[in-house]
Write a protein that holds these residues in place. Structure first.
Motif, mmCIF file in Angstrom:
data_model
loop_
_atom_site.group_PDB
_atom_site.id
_atom_site.type_symbol
_atom_site.label_atom_id
_atom_site.label_comp_id
_atom_site.label_asym_id
_atom_site.label_seq_id
_atom_site.Cartn_x
_atom_site.Cartn_y
_atom_site.Cartn_z
ATOM 1 N N LEU A 165 0.862 -1.179 0.000
ATOM 2 C CA LEU A 165 0.000 0.000 0.000
ATOM 3 C C LEU A 165 0.902 1.234 0.000
ATOM 4 N N ALA A 194 -2.108 -1.015 -4.472
ATOM 5 C CA ALA A 194 -3.050 -0.118 -3.797
ATOM 6 C C ALA A 194 -2.334 1.158 -3.381
ATOM 7 N N ILE A 216 -2.925 5.383 -1.523
ATOM 8 C CA ILE A 216 -3.719 6.412 -0.855
ATOM 9 C C ILE A 216 -3.093 7.756 -1.172
ATOM 10 N N ASN A 238 -7.237 8.107 7.105
ATOM 11 C CA ASN A 238 -7.297 7.400 5.826
ATOM 12 C C ASN A 238 -6.486 6.116 5.860
ATOM 13 N N THR A 239 -5.346 6.137 6.551
ATOM 14 C CA THR A 239 -4.519 4.935 6.631
ATOM 15 C C THR A 239 -5.209 3.847 7.450
ATOM 16 N N ASN A 253 -8.413 3.551 7.957
ATOM 17 C CA ASN A 253 -9.549 3.099 7.149
ATOM 18 C C ASN A 253 -9.127 2.027 6.151
ATOM 19 N N LYS A 254 -8.026 2.288 5.460
ATOM 20 C CA LYS A 254 -7.572 1.346 4.430
ATOM 21 C C LYS A 254 -7.124 0.034 5.060
ATOM 22 N N TYR A 255 -6.450 0.104 6.180
ATOM 23 C CA TYR A 255 -6.016 -1.122 6.864
ATOM 24 C C TYR A 255 -7.227 -1.966 7.269
ATOM 25 N N GLU A 265 -10.180 -1.906 5.968
ATOM 26 C CA GLU A 265 -10.836 -2.400 4.743
ATOM 27 C C GLU A 265 -10.122 -3.627 4.197
ATOM 28 N N LEU A 266 -8.792 -3.572 4.119
ATOM 29 C CA LEU A 266 -8.024 -4.711 3.613
ATOM 30 C C LEU A 266 -8.189 -5.915 4.522
#
Length: 453
Positions: free
Chosen positions: A378, A427, A429, A439-440, A442-444, A446-447
């Motif tokens: 990421l 991926a 951001i 945002n970080t 959130n992405k973690y 989600e993954l």
């Protein structure tokens, strides 16, 4: 000599003396005023003597000092956050004492407005609270607390000095880390911009079977267990309960090159990345994953293997505290070699860096593709908020049109970088610095919800 060093004159006295000078000048034209002014001046001198006597006649009352002050600081300050500082004052003068307090804060703050005024009655204690927001990690030295005590006349001041030479370290934003931790425990992360992620499928570890409750996924019904329950005369459906896959490796790869020195909101991009890494590592440990860290620039810095041992979070905090920007070109080849030799298990790699142009990305793309081949990569880089504000401002003249055109070119390059990474299945951001942590995380999440790690 100690008395003279501690004696100061107030602005009110200077104005009175200036008034006497002007009055004596006028008295040359009106001689009748001369005796009156002489008497008034003698009265002023007597008042000064009385006030000086009241201020300096004693240093202690019994075994206690006549005036006391101290500063209360945390053991360490949190970078980028408002840290509380409390000044405690205590007066044992037998009369009301107006006071002025000047706190000598560290030079890194470059502030000259830490001046407070208060009035204490006899034997009164008072607390003054203010906040400091550091923007650099390191050691901060506080000077003395200067307290200027006056009588109700406010003509003379007596200076007291306390708490000289106090050093406090400034660590990465542990206050932000604790805030996310508390809200995660109470399931209130949405207050910080963390989205609720809907889980797709059952790419999670089986935990237990339990009775069906309204809202459970019908696909998780365990029909065999339900049938056995019916055979013994008990009604109701049984469902399989799943938990997130645990003990996954999560590494924060922090670029310390010159591209991370750009300042936004008082903090550098490196400090934003360090604060976000601290929060994310703590969240990963709470999710039963293993958190690790690699810092790099033209050479590899610190490597902390991914672990979940007690005290691992403190170890990460100490390592992040010592990181500094280096101003040479970042070596992504050395990063790839280190990851290949140090990270044996497939892990989530969160690469904090910054690409301003598409050419800058393409030079490093071969190494990013190799990292993405063995791990889930990421790439996290930053949107230039100053350019964004320029784009949102209408152009007032020809020069403004040219400036907006150049800014639009850079913004377009950022969007192209995202598309280029997507083309190779990496991926990414693209985020404003102030939104990096939310945002970080959130992405973690989600993954993790999608079972990709």
């Amino acid at each position: 000599m100690k008395v003279f060093r501690a004696l100061f004159v107030s602005l009110r006295l200077w104005l009175l003396l200036l008034g006497f000078v002007l009055a004596f000048v006028v008295a040359y034209a009106f001689p009748l005023l001369f005796p009156v002014l002489q008497i008034a001046f003698v009265v002023l001198l007597l008042l000064l003597l009385i006030e000086g006597f009241l201020l300096f006649r004693q240093n202690t009352v019994g075994s206690q000092p006549v005036f006391f002050a101290r500063r209360e600081l945390p053991e360490r300050l949190s970078n980028g956050d408002d840290n509380p500082v409390t000044l405690y004052l205590e007066s044992r003068y037998p009369f009301a004492t107006p006071v002025e307090i000047i706190d000598e804060i560290p030079v890194q703050f470059q502030r000259r407005d830490v001046l407070f005024t208060a009035q204490l009655t006899p034997n009164q204690a008072r607390a003054i609270r203010y906040e400091l927001r550091p923007t650099r990690r390191g050691e901060y030295s506080f000077g003395a607390i200067n307290v200027f005590v006056m009588t109700p006349l406010r003509l003379l001041k007596r200076r007291f000095q306390f708490e000289t030479g106090q050093m406090v370290p400034v660590y990465p934003s542990f206050l932000q880390m604790r805030q996310y931790e508390l809200l995660a425990v109470s399931n209130r992360l949405t207050e910080l911009g963390i989205k609720r992620i809907r889980r797709v499928g059952h790419s999670m570890e089986f935990e237990q079977i339990r009775p069906y409750t309204q809202g459970d996924d019908l696909r998780s019904i365990n029909w065999k267990a339900t049938a056995r329950r019916a055979d013994v005369g008990q009604a109701g459906l049984i469902v399989n309960a799943y938990q997130d896959e645990r003990s996954q490796g999560v590494y924060c790869l922090i670029d310390k090159g010159r591209v991370m020195q750009s300042p936004f909101g008082g903090l550098t991009l490196l400090d934003y990345a360090i604060n976000a890494s601290l929060v994310l590592s703590n969240i990963a440990l709470m999710k039963q994953d293993r958190a690790g860290l690699i810092t790099f620039s033209e050479r590899i810095g610190q490597v902390v293997p991914a672990e979940r041992r007690p005290g691992h979070m403190q170890k990460l905090l100490e390592v992040l505290y010592r990181q500094k920007t280096r101003f040479l070109e970042t070596d992504f080849e050395a990063l790839y070699t280190t990851v290949r030799t140090q990270v044996r298990q497939r892990s989530l790699l969160l690469l904090f860096t910054n690409f301003e142009t598409l050419n800058g990305l393409q030079r490093q793309l071969p190494y990013l593709r190799r990292l993405a081949k063995d791990h889930l990569l990421l790439v996290i880089f930053f949107d230039n908020t100053e350019l964004r504000s320029l784009l949102d401002t209408p152009a007032a003249n020809t020069e403004g049109v040219y400036m907006k055109t150049i800014a639009e070119k850079f913004a377009y390059e950022k969007r192209q970088i995202v598309k280029e990474l997507q083309q190779y299945g990496i991926a990414s951001i693209l985020t404003a610095p102030q939104d990096l942590t939310a945002n970080t995380v959130n992405k973690y999440l989600e993954l993790k919800a999608r079972g990709m790690i």
